[in-house]
Design a protein around this motif. Structure first.
Motif, PDB file in Angstrom:
ATOM      1  N   ASP A  98       0.854  -1.177   0.000  1.00 14.44           N
ATOM      2  CA  ASP A  98       0.000   0.000   0.000  1.00 14.44           C
ATOM      3  C   ASP A  98       0.893   1.231   0.000  1.00 14.44           C
ATOM      4  O   ASP A  98       1.454   1.621   1.024  1.00 14.44           O
ATOM      5  CB  ASP A  98      -0.908  -0.001   1.230  1.00 14.44           C
ATOM      6  N   ALA A  99       1.043   1.843  -1.166  1.00 10.37           N
ATOM      7  CA  ALA A  99       1.925   3.004  -1.320  1.00 10.37           C
ATOM      8  C   ALA A  99       1.147   4.308  -1.425  1.00 10.37           C
ATOM      9  O   ALA A  99       1.709   5.338  -1.814  1.00 10.37           O
ATOM     10  CB  ALA A  99       2.807   2.819  -2.555  1.00 10.37           C
ATOM     11  N   ARG A 100      -0.141   4.277  -1.047  1.00  8.20           N
ATOM     12  CA  ARG A 100      -0.967   5.479  -1.224  1.00  8.20           C
ATOM     13  C   ARG A 100      -0.494   6.648  -0.379  1.00  8.20           C
ATOM     14  O   ARG A 100      -0.733   7.804  -0.731  1.00  8.20           O
ATOM     15  CB  ARG A 100      -2.425   5.153  -0.867  1.00  8.20           C
ATOM     16  N   TYR A 101       0.128   6.365   0.731  1.00  4.71           N
ATOM     17  CA  TYR A 101       0.468   7.426   1.680  1.00  4.71           C
ATOM     18  C   TYR A 101       1.982   7.612   1.800  1.00  4.71           C
ATOM     19  O   TYR A 101       2.466   8.116   2.808  1.00  4.71           O
ATOM     20  CB  TYR A 101      -0.160   7.114   3.044  1.00  4.71           C
ATOM     21  N   ARG A 102       2.721   7.209   0.780  1.00  2.00           N
ATOM     22  CA  ARG A 102       4.174   7.383   0.753  1.00  2.00           C
ATOM     23  C   ARG A 102       4.581   8.124  -0.503  1.00  2.00           C
ATOM     24  O   ARG A 102       3.874   8.092  -1.519  1.00  2.00           O
ATOM     25  CB  ARG A 102       4.880   6.020   0.803  1.00  2.00           C
ATOM     26  N   ALA A 103       5.721   8.759  -0.422  1.00  2.00           N
ATOM     27  CA  ALA A 103       6.250   9.428  -1.605  1.00  2.00           C
ATOM     28  C   ALA A 103       6.516   8.388  -2.689  1.00  2.00           C
ATOM     29  O   ALA A 103       6.868   7.245  -2.397  1.00  2.00           O
ATOM     30  CB  ALA A 103       7.548  10.163  -1.251  1.00  2.00           C
ATOM     31  N   PRO A 104       6.341   8.753  -3.960  1.00  2.00           N
ATOM     32  CA  PRO A 104       6.564   7.788  -5.045  1.00  2.00           C
ATOM     33  C   PRO A 104       7.968   7.201  -4.977  1.00  2.00           C
ATOM     34  O   PRO A 104       8.952   7.898  -4.755  1.00  2.00           O
ATOM     35  CB  PRO A 104       6.373   8.632  -6.306  1.00  2.00           C
ATOM     36  N   ALA A 105       8.044   5.886  -5.149  1.00  2.00           N
ATOM     37  CA  ALA A 105       9.327   5.178  -5.107  1.00  2.00           C
ATOM     38  C   ALA A 105       9.687   4.706  -6.507  1.00  2.00           C
ATOM     39  O   ALA A 105       8.813   4.301  -7.287  1.00  2.00           O
ATOM     40  CB  ALA A 105       9.256   3.993  -4.150  1.00  2.00           C
ATOM     41  N   ASP A 106      10.963   4.755  -6.805  1.00  2.10           N
ATOM     42  CA  ASP A 106      11.452   4.292  -8.105  1.00  2.10           C
ATOM     43  C   ASP A 106      11.638   2.786  -8.038  1.00  2.10           C
ATOM     44  O   ASP A 106      12.755   2.267  -7.937  1.00  2.10           O
ATOM     45  CB  ASP A 106      12.774   4.996  -8.439  1.00  2.10           C
ATOM     46  N   ARG A 107      10.511   2.078  -8.090  1.00  2.00           N
ATOM     47  CA  ARG A 107      10.544   0.619  -7.976  1.00  2.00           C
ATOM     48  C   ARG A 107       9.720   0.035  -9.123  1.00  2.00           C
ATOM     49  O   ARG A 107       8.547   0.366  -9.284  1.00  2.00           O
ATOM     50  CB  ARG A 107       9.974   0.176  -6.635  1.00  2.00           C
ATOM     51  N   PRO A 108      10.295  -0.862  -9.932  1.00  2.00           N
ATOM     52  CA  PRO A 108       9.558  -1.392 -11.080  1.00  2.00           C
ATOM     53  C   PRO A 108       8.426  -2.313 -10.643  1.00  2.00           C
ATOM     54  O   PRO A 108       8.505  -2.991  -9.616  1.00  2.00           O
ATOM     55  CB  PRO A 108      10.629  -2.169 -11.852  1.00  2.00           C
ATOM     56  N   GLU A 109       7.344  -2.315 -11.441  1.00  2.00           N
ATOM     57  CA  GLU A 109       6.277  -3.280 -11.205  1.00  2.00           C
ATOM     58  C   GLU A 109       6.737  -4.648 -11.690  1.00  2.00           C
ATOM     59  O   GLU A 109       7.339  -4.780 -12.754  1.00  2.00           O
ATOM     60  CB  GLU A 109       4.999  -2.872 -11.937  1.00  2.00           C
ATOM     61  N   LEU A 110       6.462  -5.654 -10.913  1.00  2.00           N
ATOM     62  CA  LEU A 110       6.958  -6.996 -11.202  1.00  2.00           C
ATOM     63  C   LEU A 110       5.959  -7.756 -12.063  1.00  2.00           C
ATOM     64  O   LEU A 110       4.754  -7.758 -11.785  1.00  2.00           O
ATOM     65  CB  LEU A 110       7.205  -7.743  -9.890  1.00  2.00           C
ATOM     66  N   THR A 111       6.450  -8.404 -13.123  1.00  2.00           N
ATOM     67  CA  THR A 111       5.651  -9.277 -13.979  1.00  2.00           C
ATOM     68  C   THR A 111       6.110 -10.706 -13.771  1.00  2.00           C
ATOM     69  O   THR A 111       7.310 -10.996 -13.747  1.00  2.00           O
ATOM     70  CB  THR A 111       5.805  -8.887 -15.456  1.00  2.00           C
ATOM     71  N   LEU A 112       5.145 -11.624 -13.630  1.00  2.00           N
ATOM     72  CA  LEU A 112       5.456 -13.013 -13.298  1.00  2.00           C
ATOM     73  C   LEU A 112       4.939 -13.933 -14.390  1.00  2.00           C
ATOM     74  O   LEU A 112       3.820 -13.768 -14.884  1.00  2.00           O
ATOM     75  CB  LEU A 112       4.801 -13.380 -11.965  1.00  2.00           C
ATOM     76  N   ALA A 113       5.757 -14.925 -14.744  1.00  2.00           N
ATOM     77  CA  ALA A 113       5.351 -15.959 -15.699  1.00  2.00           C
ATOM     78  C   ALA A 113       5.778 -17.317 -15.157  1.00  2.00           C
ATOM     79  O   ALA A 113       6.846 -17.451 -14.556  1.00  2.00           O
ATOM     80  CB  ALA A 113       5.977 -15.717 -17.067  1.00  2.00           C
ATOM     81  N   LEU A 114       4.917 -18.323 -15.333  1.00  2.00           N
ATOM     82  CA  LEU A 114       5.229 -19.683 -14.908  1.00  2.00           C
ATOM     83  C   LEU A 114       5.084 -20.617 -16.097  1.00  2.00           C
ATOM     84  O   LEU A 114       4.103 -20.552 -16.852  1.00  2.00           O
ATOM     85  CB  LEU A 114       4.309 -20.142 -13.764  1.00  2.00           C
ATOM     86  N   ASP A 115       6.059 -21.512 -16.277  1.00  2.00           N
ATOM     87  CA  ASP A 115       6.132 -22.330 -17.486  1.00  2.00           C
ATOM     88  C   ASP A 115       4.871 -23.152 -17.736  1.00  2.00           C
ATOM     89  O   ASP A 115       4.435 -23.283 -18.869  1.00  2.00           O
ATOM     90  CB  ASP A 115       7.342 -23.272 -17.413  1.00  2.00           C
ATOM     91  N   ASP A 116       4.283 -23.731 -16.689  1.00  2.00           N
ATOM     92  CA  ASP A 116       3.177 -24.657 -16.915  1.00  2.00           C
ATOM     93  C   ASP A 116       1.881 -24.214 -16.246  1.00  2.00           C
ATOM     94  O   ASP A 116       1.036 -25.041 -15.918  1.00  2.00           O
ATOM     95  CB  ASP A 116       3.539 -26.061 -16.430  1.00  2.00           C
ATOM     96  N   LEU A 117       1.708 -22.934 -16.049  1.00  2.00           N
ATOM     97  CA  LEU A 117       0.458 -22.438 -15.478  1.00  2.00           C
ATOM     98  C   LEU A 117      -0.594 -22.346 -16.584  1.00  2.00           C
ATOM     99  O   LEU A 117      -0.407 -21.622 -17.564  1.00  2.00           O
ATOM    100  CB  LEU A 117       0.668 -21.064 -14.839  1.00  2.00           C
ATOM    101  N   SER A 118      -1.682 -23.070 -16.442  1.00  2.00           N
ATOM    102  CA  SER A 118      -2.708 -23.088 -17.482  1.00  2.00           C
ATOM    103  C   SER A 118      -3.423 -21.741 -17.536  1.00  2.00           C
ATOM    104  O   SER A 118      -3.439 -20.975 -16.570  1.00  2.00           O
ATOM    105  CB  SER A 118      -3.720 -24.198 -17.202  1.00  2.00           C
ATOM    106  N   SER A 119      -4.036 -21.480 -18.688  1.00  2.00           N
ATOM    107  CA  SER A 119      -4.767 -20.224 -18.838  1.00  2.00           C
ATOM    108  C   SER A 119      -5.951 -20.173 -17.878  1.00  2.00           C
ATOM    109  O   SER A 119      -6.300 -19.097 -17.361  1.00  2.00           O
ATOM    110  CB  SER A 119      -5.243 -20.061 -20.281  1.00  2.00           C
ATOM    111  N   ALA A 120      -6.558 -21.323 -17.588  1.00  2.00           N
ATOM    112  CA  ALA A 120      -7.679 -21.356 -16.642  1.00  2.00           C
ATOM    113  C   ALA A 120      -7.202 -21.018 -15.236  1.00  2.00           C
ATOM    114  O   ALA A 120      -7.850 -20.244 -14.519  1.00  2.00           O
ATOM    115  CB  ALA A 120      -8.342 -22.727 -16.662  1.00  2.00           C
TER     116      ALA A 120
END
Length: 442
Positions: A98-120
């Motif tokens: 929860d960063a609503r009440y903090r000064a903006p941080a230079d932190r990248p948003e994380l994207t996750l991928a898993l080799d065998d995670l089904s679309s469902a």
């Protein structure tokens, strides 16, 4: 944290090793641990023992997110594992801040991928994560931002997802005979709200599941005032309300998987428990929505009062089965700590379904008995039908559940989540997963 199927050039990769294949770097790996294995020009490599269970996979997912944050990685690719969904769910949860009440941080948003995670599985996780995030955002907001009126406004945002939302304010609540909810809210300048969110059944409704949440947006204890250390953090006293609203947010995305003929309703009793000229006092007697008269011996035992009226209304409106969640009793924390919720139930089948749902969600519950002789303590020494507390901590969680049972006429379960809703002042969204699994498996 976005969840995708595959990454072309991940910043961090996670592979799994067997104990027999451990090298110098991975030799002492423990189950659930993630260790940086190599740093290369193109990406970093991490390793973990292949998880043997969903619980171990959840530990790996949380540890992986912490490592990615330390390395400032923007994308992570995870090797195949039979427990991909559990790992991904924990990684998504650990990434929330929860960063609503903090000064903006230079932190990248994380994207996750898993080799065998089904679309469902990915779609289900994405919906569940949206619900957990909604619950955590509600719980985390300070009380000067989140009051009964603003909580109702947040609930109304679910209308954009096709859910039906109805809100009753103070005069409506009084007209419906909800004297207990009105009494708890009487000390605050912010009046009470009764919030109902509905997902209509596909086809003819044969079951109506009611999810009921305690929504005390701040709890001073009223005239039975809490000490300063006990009052800090009481913005989290609406963790049950947040959980049921979060479950509805998740089910909005997953409604195609709700069994045909099942209508789902969330009820939230929202109030502030404050001191003021009109606040309830120890010794006051109020009439509940089901006609019982209740003497308030302890104004800090307010959660059971607002739930009592709300459970009554849910039964009156045709609920065939009810589950309530509430940060209800401090002695629950003494008994089970912060990881395990106390489960009380009037119906063995409902008990089994909730236990199975909690296990599927990776949330821990422990059943405690509805020992009827304890209710005698709430009937002695009072002019009313019941008093709301006997002022004795022994068996307090059981007695609170027994009090609630007097206001239900259908199969019902109560989850006391005191201590579960926030950890180290961070909202957890505990209960969203259990409620979603319960509804989808019903």
């Amino acid at each position: 944290m976005p969840l995708v199927q595959k990454l072309e050039r991940p910043d961090l990769t996670l592979s799994f090793v067997a104990v027999d294949d451990a090298d110098r770097v991975t030799r002492d790996l423990k189950p659930g641990e993630v260790r940086l294995r190599a740093r290369r020009d193109s990406h970093d490599e991490a390793a973990a023992l292949a998880p043997a269970s969903a619980d171990e996979a959840r530990e790996v997912g949380a540890a992986l997110t912490r490592l990615a944050r330390d390395l400032r990685a923007a994308s992570v690719q995870v090797a195949a594992t039979p427990h991909a969904a559990a790992l991904a769910g924990a990684a998504l949860s650990a990434a929330w801040q929860d960063a609503r009440y903090r000064a903006p941080a230079d932190r990248p948003e994380l994207t996750l991928a898993l080799d065998d995670l089904s679309s469902a599985d990915a779609a289900r996780l994405t919906g569940l994560h949206a619900g957990v995030t909604f619950a955590r955002t509600l719980t985390s907001a300070p009380a000067n931002v989140m009051n009964p009126a603003t909580l109702a406004r947040e609930a109304r945002t679910l209308e954009t997802l096709g859910l039906d939302v109805d809100v009753w304010d103070g005069p409506d609540i009084t007209a419906r005979g909800m004297g207990l909810l009105a009494a708890v809210a009487a000390g605050s300048t912010h009046g009470p709200r009764l919030i109902r969110v509905t997902i209509p059944a596909r086809g003819e409704a044969t079951h109506t599941l009611a999810l009921v949440g305690k929504g005390i947006t701040f709890d001073t204890g009223g005239y039975s005032m809490k000490p300063p250390a006990g009052m800090y953090g009481m913005k989290n006293d609406m963790g049950g309300a947040a959980a049921v609203l979060g479950a509805m947010r998740a089910l909005a995305d997953l409604r195609a998987h709700i069994p045909e003929g099942t209508e789902v309703r969330a009820y939230v009793a929202a109030a502030e428990n404050m001191v003021g000229p009109d606040a309830m006092r120890p010794g006051d007697i109020y009439r509940a929505a089901n006609g019982l008269n209740v003497e308030v011996t302890n104004t800090d035992a307010e959660g059971r009062l607002v739930l009592a009226d709300t459970l009554t209304v849910a039964c009156q409106e045709g609920a065939t089965e009810l589950v309530d969640l509430a940060t209800l009793t401090g002695v629950k924390i003494s008994a089970l700590g912060n990881d395990i919720a106390a489960l009380f139930s009037s119906d063995p089948g409902l008990t089994d379904r909730l236990k199975a749902a909690a296990q599927a969600a990776g949330e821990l519950v422990w059943e405690l008995p509805l020992h009827q002789p304890y209710l005698k303590a709430f009937r002695k020494g009072t002019l009313a039908d019941l008093k709301n507390s006997d002022m004795q901590p022994a068996g307090g969680s059981i007695k609170a559940a027994l009090f609630l049972q007097q206001f239900v006429t259908r199969p019902w379960a109560h989850l006391d989540i005191a201590g579960n809703a926030a950890r180290d002042e961070n909202a957890t969204g505990w209960g969203v997963g259990t409620l979603v699994e319960y509804v989808l498996a019903r």
